[in-house]
Design a protein around this motif. Structure first.
Motif, PDB file in Angstrom:
ATOM      1  N   ILE A  54       0.832  -1.191   0.000  1.00 50.81           N
ATOM      2  CA  ILE A  54       0.000   0.000   0.000  1.00 50.81           C
ATOM      3  C   ILE A  54       0.872   1.248   0.000  1.00 50.81           C
ATOM      4  N   ASN A  55       1.916   1.226   0.844  1.00 47.83           N
ATOM      5  CA  ASN A  55       2.807   2.381   0.884  1.00 47.83           C
ATOM      6  C   ASN A  55       3.415   2.662  -0.478  1.00 47.83           C
ATOM      7  N   GLU A  56       3.879   1.612  -1.101  1.00 44.95           N
ATOM      8  CA  GLU A  56       4.472   1.766  -2.417  1.00 44.95           C
ATOM      9  C   GLU A  56       3.455   2.377  -3.373  1.00 44.95           C
ATOM     10  N   PHE A  57       2.265   1.850  -3.275  1.00 42.39           N
ATOM     11  CA  PHE A  57       1.192   2.309  -4.142  1.00 42.39           C
ATOM     12  C   PHE A  57       0.923   3.790  -3.930  1.00 42.39           C
ATOM     13  N   ILE A  58       0.927   4.184  -2.646  1.00 49.05           N
ATOM     14  CA  ILE A  58       0.612   5.578  -2.342  1.00 49.05           C
ATOM     15  C   ILE A  58       1.696   6.508  -2.871  1.00 49.05           C
ATOM     16  N   VAL A  59       2.951   6.147  -2.584  1.00 47.60           N
ATOM     17  CA  VAL A  59       4.050   7.000  -3.036  1.00 47.60           C
ATOM     18  C   VAL A  59       4.014   7.138  -4.550  1.00 47.60           C
ATOM     19  N   GLU A  60       3.798   5.993  -5.193  1.00 45.55           N
ATOM     20  CA  GLU A  60       3.787   5.989  -6.640  1.00 45.55           C
ATOM     21  C   GLU A  60       2.618   6.819  -7.168  1.00 45.55           C
ATOM     22  N   SER A  61       1.470   6.638  -6.541  1.00 48.62           N
ATOM     23  CA  SER A  61       0.275   7.322  -7.030  1.00 48.62           C
ATOM     24  C   SER A  61       0.387   8.823  -6.869  1.00 48.62           C
ATOM     25  N   ALA A 142     -10.367  13.751  -6.114  1.00 48.97           N
ATOM     26  CA  ALA A 142     -11.027  12.703  -5.348  1.00 48.97           C
ATOM     27  C   ALA A 142     -10.056  11.573  -5.049  1.00 48.97           C
ATOM     28  N   ILE A 143      -9.263  11.215  -6.047  1.00 53.85           N
ATOM     29  CA  ILE A 143      -8.304  10.126  -5.848  1.00 53.85           C
ATOM     30  C   ILE A 143      -7.270  10.516  -4.798  1.00 53.85           C
ATOM     31  N   ARG A 144      -6.829  11.767  -4.910  1.00 54.49           N
ATOM     32  CA  ARG A 144      -5.822  12.236  -3.960  1.00 54.49           C
ATOM     33  C   ARG A 144      -6.372  12.185  -2.541  1.00 54.49           C
ATOM     34  N   GLN A 145      -7.616  12.597  -2.450  1.00 58.87           N
ATOM     35  CA  GLN A 145      -8.275  12.615  -1.147  1.00 58.87           C
ATOM     36  C   GLN A 145      -8.359  11.209  -0.553  1.00 58.87           C
ATOM     37  N   MET A 146      -8.743  10.267  -1.398  1.00 58.41           N
ATOM     38  CA  MET A 146      -8.856   8.895  -0.901  1.00 58.41           C
ATOM     39  C   MET A 146      -7.488   8.344  -0.527  1.00 58.41           C
ATOM     40  N   LEU A 147      -6.498   8.698  -1.300  1.00 58.50           N
ATOM     41  CA  LEU A 147      -5.157   8.213  -1.003  1.00 58.50           C
ATOM     42  C   LEU A 147      -4.696   8.687   0.361  1.00 58.50           C
ATOM     43  N   SER A 148      -4.953   9.958   0.629  1.00 65.67           N
ATOM     44  CA  SER A 148      -4.479  10.484   1.908  1.00 65.67           C
ATOM     45  C   SER A 148      -5.233   9.794   3.033  1.00 65.67           C
ATOM     46  N   ILE A 150      -6.364   6.708   2.880  1.00 67.05           N
ATOM     47  CA  ILE A 150      -5.812   5.353   2.971  1.00 67.05           C
ATOM     48  C   ILE A 150      -4.511   5.374   3.754  1.00 67.05           C
ATOM     49  N   GLU A 151      -3.723   6.364   3.473  1.00 65.46           N
ATOM     50  CA  GLU A 151      -2.431   6.458   4.124  1.00 65.46           C
ATOM     51  C   GLU A 151      -2.598   6.627   5.627  1.00 65.46           C
ATOM     52  N   LYS A 152      -3.622   7.384   5.959  1.00 64.80           N
ATOM     53  CA  LYS A 152      -3.859   7.667   7.374  1.00 64.80           C
ATOM     54  C   LYS A 152      -4.480   6.480   8.083  1.00 64.80           C
ATOM     55  N   ARG A 230      -3.519  14.827   8.092  1.00 64.00           N
ATOM     56  CA  ARG A 230      -3.352  13.835   7.038  1.00 64.00           C
ATOM     57  C   ARG A 230      -2.455  14.346   5.941  1.00 64.00           C
ATOM     58  N   LYS A 231      -2.754  15.554   5.609  1.00 61.61           N
ATOM     59  CA  LYS A 231      -2.030  16.165   4.520  1.00 61.61           C
ATOM     60  C   LYS A 231      -0.534  16.137   4.805  1.00 61.61           C
ATOM     61  N   GLN A 232      -0.202  16.541   6.014  1.00 60.55           N
ATOM     62  CA  GLN A 232       1.213  16.604   6.346  1.00 60.55           C
ATOM     63  C   GLN A 232       1.843  15.220   6.324  1.00 60.55           C
ATOM     64  N   GLU A 233       1.138  14.282   6.937  1.00 62.06           N
ATOM     65  CA  GLU A 233       1.702  12.942   6.991  1.00 62.06           C
ATOM     66  C   GLU A 233       1.853  12.350   5.607  1.00 62.06           C
ATOM     67  N   GLY A 234       0.845  12.626   4.788  1.00 57.58           N
ATOM     68  CA  GLY A 234       0.859  12.056   3.441  1.00 57.58           C
ATOM     69  C   GLY A 234       2.105  12.459   2.696  1.00 57.58           C
ATOM     70  N   ARG A 235       2.470  13.710   2.846  1.00 57.82           N
ATOM     71  CA  ARG A 235       3.656  14.145   2.130  1.00 57.82           C
ATOM     72  C   ARG A 235       4.920  13.624   2.776  1.00 57.82           C
ATOM     73  N   SER A 236       4.847  13.453   4.104  1.00 59.51           N
ATOM     74  CA  SER A 236       6.086  13.088   4.776  1.00 59.51           C
ATOM     75  C   SER A 236       6.596  11.733   4.285  1.00 59.51           C
TER      76      SER A 236
END
Lengths: 792, 151
Positions: A54-61, A142-148, A150-152, A230-236
């Motif tokens: 999932i992490n890989e997927f998120i970074v890639e996405s 929307a995708i970005r929102q869901m990704l963040s 998911i990451e959280k 979330r936003k911050q963590e997502g980028r981190s």
């Protein structure tokens, strides 16, 4: 992003309510995961494997989405640009595909409609009218929102995207639709510079509050702040990871290799130098180099678990669709191998596992009928051995029927009937790797299309690996893959032969033996011309490296250097002309022109800058027939004799009693061969004994029993066959150890002598088969008594 | 002229050969090599080229020519091929020549078979002929000599 050119804000008005049932149910996804956990053996580890995907997927996405923003804006400016459209399509397609795989159904459904719309655009069925880019950008948000989300929290969140889906669907039908923005969370979660203008252009009143928010009012107050977090963590996460070109790592690896070599040279100099300051600096350099080397190696190494982590799911899905029960066990997940190798074995492994699950393991009914547990077992094992990574895929399924393979191979003219008759079961089973071979009786959607195993083999061989199948019909199949560590730095022993240096990987090395002067004649014996050395009573076949490599010996001195090596389960001694020291070497693959020489696995650059070849111990053993020697010789002999039967073959140890007496004992009953000095023999009552491995071992003199001969007392050394049972040993003293042969035991004449089972003909000579048990029992009636050991 | 090509040229005996400049990584003088037992007979050994191990192929042997007379050391022409970087051992390295495609001709059928197979063609120069080498075919060797004990 230039939103001013977006004349679509008025389209947002008057949107229609959306059917709530279009919302993909988040519970579904949870169920899927729960199922997965059940099917896998090790939940916690498996989940961490899932996390990694999932992490890989998120970074890639995230990366892909950034690109997508640019692409979409670019598209708006140049609507006719097909290459941009294709690029956008690919990105969305990738995201959709991966979500589907991981099980994010909501995300998938959004990406799916987007993909449909894009494919119409790409095919020219739709023109890029103004509302479309906005709708697509809304989808990206929307995708970005869901990704963040998911990451959280590992799930897609509760936001309802059905109206966005609706909009995209309408647009795809070619109707003018109004753009639904990504639901409001966007403004808090995805509030990046690119997104903000959309929101600004939209009159706030017309932003629709997603239904989920209305329903979930208690959660509402927490959300904005959570969103920011979330936003911050997502980028981190993206920030702590850097994508590096593997080429750069290769380069670094090469440079470190060079550094290691330079270090080795400096170390050689420093050992001659007395300057303390220089020595200290060298030591420091040594340490730093080692650490650097490890660090750089690590950057390229990945645990094989990264590939395996997707298998529980693969196996579970397969089992479900085939109506089977399969348990997947994994061992050695942490075994690391080079990134490029990981990539290369991914597909072959997946194929093999699908094959095992589909063809190998039987249905629960069949298993029950065969007396096996209903649940099939599929085991993955990985470990390092002999400078190679070994991967084994073991199933306890039905195995492969060599007869069936033979039939198929004959049908397909892969082999001639003549060849077929001469092939062993093992060879037949390995025919599944032949091109165009498929054994499945019916083609399933999973496998059995006739391509596959040959591709698997080709792919593995491409990275210098080997693959082998061992299968017992009815009991299961083991598939062994060996991959070399082409990029590794390994410790190796340098040896000399014919004036050249060769490196032997330390992992294969057991010990070194040096024989000088008289010892050579005394200790190196010959069995049918093949030299053997008695290493602590065990016969060690010897291979002369100069003969194997067909090079001239350089110095013919009176020393024999034996390097005792391990190949598979066998040990052998490699005779070399000199032994140098051990050194860290950088394994470099051999060029194409030199591939296929089994004696070498690679080359390296030594401390003095010259090249040395690395010996492939397994390859040497095979070409010298150490590993399969006995079996092949036996087969050859039997076919010469024309009896062709290979049943009841046993390996026999032949020994001499008295002048002419020949006796044999199955080698399986021999624990060791030992030599005792007369001086070491002590008395325990009337019994001769020796101290052996911390125990007192009685001696039984066979010549005394059979011939009444006591001349053994005059001999300086005694040769004995150690017989062990229930942890107790006894030494059967023979007059001479003759040979080891493989023979079928055919008793020509029943026993007429006490202590023998009968008489047979071995090597054209009459030989008595020793009845070791009766002799031992005669000597010590309590020997076979289990209890006696405990009470003594 | 666009049709001109540049060749790195060298001698093998009195034969004048060329390899397209784009395929040549570098040339250097003789360097000690590590021999490779059991390898194909044209493989002379392995060379450490700044940390890269490359295989040296004796071009004379590859073309079925006699060995270089004793005391003479060959030079290395390092070529990039699909099979990796390989050094070709030649007698003497000459200059880089620019030749015109107009002077190109297929190799005549009368020359030796191995040579004909490895030579792409002949450029007719003013005072001599330049044979151009097919480096891909040159470095593609058959299977190595059989291993000890193989039946």
């Amino acid at each position: 992003m230039d939103k001013n050119s977006n004349p679509d804000s008025d389209l947002l008005k008057g949107k229609e309510p959306v059917a709530p049932d279009m919302t993909p149910d988040p519970i579904n996804k949870d169920q899927t995961e729960a199922d997965m956990e059940v099917s896998s053996v090790d939940n916690s580890e498996d989940m961490s494997g899932m996390d990694e995907i999932i992490n890989e997927f998120i970074v890639e996405s995230y990366e892909n989405l950034d690109q997508l923003d640019q692409d979409l804006v670019g598209l708006e400016q140049n609507p006719g640009e097909v290459s941009i459209l294709s690029s956008i399509f690919r990105t969305i397609h990738t995201i959709k595909g991966t979500c589907g795989f991981i099980g994010f159904s909501k995300l998938e459904s959004v990406a799916h409609v987007g993909e449909n719309l894009l494919s119409k655009l790409r095919d020219g069925a739709l023109t890029l009218d103004p509302p479309i880019p906005s709708a697509l950008l809304a989808m990206v948000d929307a995708i970005r929102q869901m990704l963040s989300c998911i990451e959280k929290s590992q799930n897609e969140g509760d936001v309802d995207y059905s109206e966005l889906i609706e909009t995209l669907t309408t647009l795809q039908k070619g109707e003018s639709a109004k753009i639904a923005p990504a639901p409001t969370e966007t403004s808090s979660v995805g509030k990046s510079e690119e997104v903000a203008p959309i929101a600004q252009n939209e009159p706030p009143v017309e932003i629709l509050v997603p239904e989920s928010k209305k329903e979930d009012s208690p959660a509402k107050p927490a959300e904005p702040s959570e969103g920011v977090e979330r936003k911050q963590e997502g980028r981190s996460m993206a920030d702590t990871n850097i994508r590096v070109d593997v080429k750069l790592l290769d380069q670094l690896m090469n440079l470190v290799g060079e550094l290691v070599l330079a270090r080795n040279q400096i170390l050689q100099f420093s050992s001659k130098d007395q300057d303390a300051g220089f020595l200290a600096t060298t030591q420091h350099l040594n340490l730093v180099t080692t650490e650097l080397q490890e660090g750089v190696m690590k950057t390229r190494m990945q645990p094989i678990g990264n590939v395996w982590s997707k298998f529980p799911r693969v196996v579970r899905d397969l089992a479900t669709s085939c109506g089977k029960k399969i348990r997947l066990e994994m061992e050695g997940k942490e075994t690391e191998l080079d990134k490029t190798l990981i990539e290369a074995i991914k597909d072959p492994l997946t194929h093999i596992i699908r094959n095992s699950a589909d063809h190998g393991i039987e249905s629960p009914e069949d298993r029950k009928a065969a007396g096996k547990p209903e649940e099939g077992l599929l085991r993955l094992r990985a470990f390092h051995e002999g400078g190679q990574v070994n991967i084994e895929i073991i199933d306890d399924g039905n195995g492969i029927n060599p007869e069936k393979i033979k039939q198929k191979a004959l049908e397909k003219h892969l082999i001639t009937p003549d060849q077929a008759s001469r092939m062993s079961d093992h060879d037949l089973v390995n025919l599944v790797f032949a091109a165009g071979f498929s054994t499945a009786e019916k083609v399933t959607h999973v496998s059995g299309r006739g391509v596959g195993m040959d591709v698997v083999k080709t792919n593995i061989e491409k990275i210098g690996g080997t693959v082998d199948i061992q299968s017992t019909y009815g009991e299961g199949t083991t598939l062994k893959i060996k991959i070399p560590l082409t990029l590794a730095i390994i410790p190796a022993l340098t040896v000399m032969t014919g004036g050249d240096r060769y490196a032997i990987p330390q992992v294969n090395l057991l010990e070194l033996v040096l024989l000088e002067g008289d010892q050579i004649k005394k200790n190196v014996e010959f069995i049918q011309g093949a030299p053997v050395y008695r290493l602590r009573g065990q016969l060690l076949p010897l291979i002369y490296l100069s003969e194997e490599l067909k090079v001239k010996k350089k110095d013919d001195n009176d020393k024999v250097n034996i390097v005792v090596l391990q190949a598979d389960e066998r040990q052998f001694g490699l005779v070399v002309e000199g032994v140098r020291d051990t050194e860290e070497i950088v394994v470099k693959p051999l060029s194409q022109q030199l591939k296929g020489i089994p004696a070498f696995s690679g080359a390296t650059i030594m401390g003095d800058g010259k090249v040395a070849l690395i010996l492939d111990v397994m390859g040497l053993a095979q070409s010298a027939r150490v590993v399969t020697q006995t079996r092949q010789r036996a087969r050859l002999e039997s076919s010469e004799k024309g009896d062709g039967k290979e049943t009841d073959k046993q390996t026999l140890l032949l020994f001499g009693i008295g002048e002419k007496g020949r006796m044999a004992i199955p080698l399986s009953m021999v624990a060791r061969l030992e030599e005792f000095k007369q001086a070491d023999i002590e008395k325990s009552g009337a019994q001769d004994v020796v101290q052996y491995r911390g125990e007192i071992m009685p001696l039984i003199y066979l010549s005394k029993i059979f011939n009444g001969d006591t001349s053994y007392t005059e001999r300086e050394t005694l040769q004995a066959v150690v017989y062990t049972k229930n942890g107790r040993s006894v030494a059967l003293v023979a007059d001479k150890i003759l040979d080891i042969v493989e023979e079928s035991i055919t008793i020509k004449r029943a026993s007429n002598r006490k202590g023998t089972l009968g008489t047979m003909v071995v090597q054209n000579l009459v030989t008595d088969l020793l009845d070791a048990e009766s002799i031992v029992r005669e000597h010590d009636p309590t020997f076979f008594d289990n209890q006696s050991l405990a009470t003594v | 002229m666009e049709k001109n090509k540049q060749f790195c040229t060298f001698y093998l005996g009195d034969l004048f050969f060329g390899v397209e400049v784009d395929n040549v990584q570098e040339v250097f003088k003789y360097q000690e090599m590590t021999r490779v037992p059991l390898a194909h007979s044209v493989v002379r050994g392995l060379i450490n080229l700044r940390g890269q191990i490359i295989t040296a192929i004796d071009l004379r042997a590859r073309l079925g020519m006699d060995e270089l007379p004793d005391g003479q050391k060959p030079m290395n022409v390092v070529v990039r091929t699909e099979e990796g970087v390989v050094s070709l051992l030649v007698d003497k390295i000459a200059e880089v020549l620019e030749v015109s495609e107009d002077d190109f001709e297929r190799p005549p059928d009368t020359i030796d078979e191995i040579t004909r197979e490895l030579v792409l063609g002949v450029y007719k120069l003013e005072n001599k002929l330049l044979l151009t080498l097919d480096t891909e075919k040159t470095v593609r060797l058959g299977p190595p000599v059989s291993m000890a004990g193989e039946v």
